[in-house]
Design an enzyme around this catalytic site. Sequence first.
Site, PDB file in Angstrom:
ATOM      1  CG  ASN A  61      -2.140  -0.851   1.004  1.00 59.06           C
ATOM      2  OD1 ASN A  61      -3.086  -0.444   0.362  1.00 59.06           O
ATOM      3  ND2 ASN A  61      -2.101  -2.070   1.529  1.00 59.06           N
TER       4      ASN A  61
ATOM      5  NE  ARG B 212       8.604  -8.334  25.133  1.00 60.30           N
ATOM      6  CZ  ARG B 212       9.872  -8.110  24.829  1.00 60.30           C
ATOM      7  NH1 ARG B 212      10.432  -8.729  23.833  1.00 60.30           N
ATOM      8  NH2 ARG B 212      10.600  -7.258  25.509  1.00 60.30           N
TER       9      ARG B 212
ATOM     10  CB  THR C  15      14.007  -6.406  16.837  1.00 59.24           C
ATOM     11  OG1 THR C  15      13.450  -7.112  17.944  1.00 59.24           O
ATOM     12  CG2 THR C  15      13.631  -4.928  16.902  1.00 59.24           C
TER      13      THR C  15
ATOM     14  CG  HIS D 164      24.658   3.738   9.923  1.00 55.24           C
ATOM     15  ND1 HIS D 164      25.787   3.886   9.152  1.00 55.24           N
ATOM     16  CD2 HIS D 164      23.664   4.366   9.243  1.00 55.24           C
ATOM     17  CE1 HIS D 164      25.497   4.575   8.072  1.00 55.24           C
ATOM     18  NE2 HIS D 164      24.199   4.873   8.096  1.00 55.24           N
TER      19      HIS D 164
END
Length: 183
Positions: free
Chosen positions: A70, A162, A147, A100
């Site tokens: 989208n 989570r 992550t 980085h």
Amino acid sequence: MARWRDHLLSQAYFLGLAALNTAHGLLPFALRPLLYRAAGFRIDRRATVQGGVRFFHVGRLAIGEGSLVNRGVYLDNRSGITIGRHVSIAHDCKLYSLGHDPHDPTFATKGAPVVIDDHAVLFAGAMVMPGVHIGRGAVVMAGSVVTQDVTPMRLVGGNPARDIGPRRAEPQYRLDRRYWLAH
């Protein structure tokens, strides 16, 4: 002298990238496959990438049949992004494949490809970080920051994301949302 040359080449590259992103937003769906081919993307003709999507590199992007990306999605494909079949990515999601290293004294770049398997869903504003693999049928809730890898058929949410439970129905849908004027 070589430094100036490198600087000018970098500027030209980013100017070309800006032209790619602008052209993508202006071209009708029928002509976008030509742009994708010229940019080195592998995007299935039955996938929908709406206008307002921002690419951060040429090449290193594959999107499977029936997937829907989208408006306002940011695809940082510098290290590569692979999106499977019938994946739904809602507006304003961000997929990062490069960043980085804050622990490196030179602030060196580091990253890894992002992979999203078939029938996965990313709700509005979700963010996926470099190297993450989102499994088949997994769902990322709105505004989540992913992550770590997401197991197939699981729902995740939060910052950082989570596990919040299973996806209770096996996905059988086929996304087909190719509206001519949906820019």
